[in-house]
Design an enzyme around this catalytic site. Structure first.
Site, PDB file in Angstrom:
ATOM      1  N   GLU A   1       0.821  -1.225   0.000  1.00 40.47           N
ATOM      2  CA  GLU A   1       0.000   0.000   0.000  1.00 40.47           C
ATOM      3  C   GLU A   1       0.851   1.269   0.000  1.00 40.47           C
ATOM      4  O   GLU A   1       0.630   2.184   0.800  1.00 40.47           O
ATOM      5  CB  GLU A   1      -0.956  -0.013   1.189  1.00 40.47           C
TER       6      GLU A   1
ATOM      7  N   GLU B   1      -5.462  -8.623  -0.143  1.00 38.62           N
ATOM      8  CA  GLU B   1      -6.208  -8.240   1.058  1.00 38.62           C
ATOM      9  C   GLU B   1      -7.663  -8.051   0.660  1.00 38.62           C
ATOM     10  O   GLU B   1      -7.979  -7.210  -0.182  1.00 38.62           O
ATOM     11  CB  GLU B   1      -5.680  -6.947   1.692  1.00 38.62           C
TER      12      GLU B   1
END
Length: 502
Positions: free
Chosen positions: A174, A293
């Site tokens: 991320e 995720e």
């Protein structure tokens, strides 16, 4: 009153082979996922390594093919060297992603051993937040090189003679998120990821590498980030990551159960970006997707504990109910419908932290509602996904139009001579008469019709009532002349397992 829906599944309409890694999961050094989750020395079930055997048994039952580790936001500030070597010599460190104290009692070698016992491969992540090329190439050498070099011999000195041979590696996590330690622009990250990938592959050419996509489709960086990163890394990576979470914090169940349509759109958008860069580069290489995720996450607002620097405090320990299980089931069906492009996916996470398995420190373990659709898909969703041709009544919700009440897909396991139909009835008040046309397979026999439903969609499993919401095999599916008929109860998850006769 019941509604009617149908599906045609033809054996020649093959979408894709299911990569087993579609049913992966994730363990980050966050909350009690590691300490109190997989690792609790002194627990009544702990082995000589401190691993809880009740947890291992629950994970083995899921048949998890791959587990992402050690993060997550955690990895962007992690010095992997702190987690190897004699435990007595490991230093405690301040963990800035979640404002806790990390004991480093569990590190690379411990997790590799735990994953081996669980029957899972490891999807390793490298730190591209505070670190970069040098630490990453050294970690690959430590983990995968047999012997005869500094880092491989150091691993051997730590009691691990055989290399771990981790195949799949994430290039950071991320990295466009402002919450990320060492967050970067797309150009900064893309350049670093590309150079890191080159060096890692020079140590071990067999690696499969995952570049970070944007942290989510709602990010202002989304789409442009993916295009820029791929433009800079295309030749040296194999996958692009996607992250997404859903919740029903506003109490709109019909809209919540439609959110897998958002997942469909998200996957399609990222695949299109990958193909745009492929065309731009005139490349023959196809980049596949890693949804490393995804889950239902209700407690997103509380990002850190109020009291800093605790050791493994409970965080994000969501209690999942019946409607959450339905949402997870719909997302699993979406993943199967995109198995031609999504080759890996990790339900985040596996234990305690937004997880299907919950433990009590020093106490028992219980299974959340979401454990069961995940288990059913992992056990029975192996083989070839067939293009589903579905006819279903539809509804509109706040954010979605034309939502089919029937969400379904079928998987054909030729080796076992079996077909599995996964189906969710999204209707909140009506049962569904389902007809499935499987005539191309000849005669079939229903082996089992698993159903998960509950009159109260807010019903959950707890320590006091661990069996409150459980699947049963009292489904009504019958087979005759290549057609399956079944009555799906309202708001239900269904797994119809069939054996091909002859």
């Amino acid at each position: 009153m019941t509604i009617k829906a149908s599906m045609i599944a033809d054996k020649d309409f093959k979408l894709a082979e299911v990569d087993p890694r579609l049913y992966g999961s994730f363990i980050e050094h966050l909350g009690r996922a590691v300490y109190g989750g997989i690792y609790e020395p002194g627990h009544a079930t702990a082995d000589e390594n401190g691993f809880r055997q009740d947890v291992l048994n629950a994970v083995r039952a899921l048949n998890v093919p791959i587990i992402r580790y050690p993060g997550g936001n955690f990895v962007s500030g992690y010095n992997w060297e702190d987690g190897v070597g004699p435990k007595a010599e490991r230093k405690q460190t301040l963990e800035l992603a979640w404002w806790t104290t990390e004991t480093n009692h569990v590190g690379t070698n411990e997790f590799a051993e735990w994953a081996r016992l669980a029957g899972s491969e490891v999807m390793m992540a490298v730190n591209l937040g505070t670190r970069g090329i040098d630490a990453a190439r050294n970690l690959v050498e430590y983990c995968n090189h047999p012997s005869g070099s500094y880092w491989s011999d150091l691993r051997i000195s730590h009691g691990v003679k055989a290399p771990h041979q981790f195949k799949t590696w994430c290039l950071g996590n991320e990295m466009d998120g402002p919450w990320q330690i060492g967050a970067k622009t797309a150009v900064e990250y893309g350049r670093l990821a590309n150079e890191t990938a080159k060096a890692m592959r020079w140590v071990d050419p067999s690696l499969e590498l995952v570049a970070c996509g944007s942290s989510g489709s709602s990010m202002s960086t989304f789409a442009e980030w993916e295009a820029t990163v791929l433009d800079l890394t295309y030749d040296n990576v194999d996958f692009l990551s996607l992250h997404t979470y859903y919740n029903n914090n506003d109490g709109d169940t019909a809209n919540f159960l439609a959110k897998s349509l958002d997942l469909d759109q998200f996957i399609g958008s990222v695949a299109a970006i990958c193909d745009y860069i492929k065309a731009k580069k005139k490349s023959k290489k196809k980049i596949n997707l890693s949804l490393d995720e995804w889950n239902v996450w209700k407690s997103q607002g509380s990002s850190r504990m109020e009291t800093h620097w605790q050791i493994a405090p409970p965080e994000f320990e969501d209690v999942y109910n019946m409607e959450d299980a339905l949402a997870v089931g719909c997302c699993l069906i979406s993943l199967l419908k995109h198995a031609d492009r999504v080759k890996m996916a990790c339900i985040a996470q596996l234990i305690n932290t937004i997880a299907p398995i919950t433990t009590e420190n020093g106490g028992p373990l219980w299974l959340q509602t979401t454990y069961y659709p995940y288990m059913h898909a992992s056990l029975y969703g192996r083989g070839t996904v067939l293009h589903p041709l579905i006819t279903s009544p539809k509804y509109d919700s706040r954010d979605f139009t034309d939502v089919p009440y029937l969400e379904a897909v079928s998987v054909y396991n030729e080796e076992l001579g079996e077909i599995t139909v996964f189906a969710v009835n999204r209707h909140l008040s009506e049962g569904m008469e389902l007809s499935v046309d499987l005539r191309s397979f000849g005669q079939t026999e229903v082996v089992q019709h698993i159903v998960m439903d509950h009159e109260d969609l807010q019903a959950a499993n707890t320590k006091q009532h661990p069996g409150n919401v459980l699947p049963h095999d009292r489904g009504t599916a019958v087979a005759e002349d290549g057609r399956i008929t079944a009555l799906l109860s309202k708001a239900s998850w269904n797994v119809i397992r069939l054996r091909i006769e002859g």
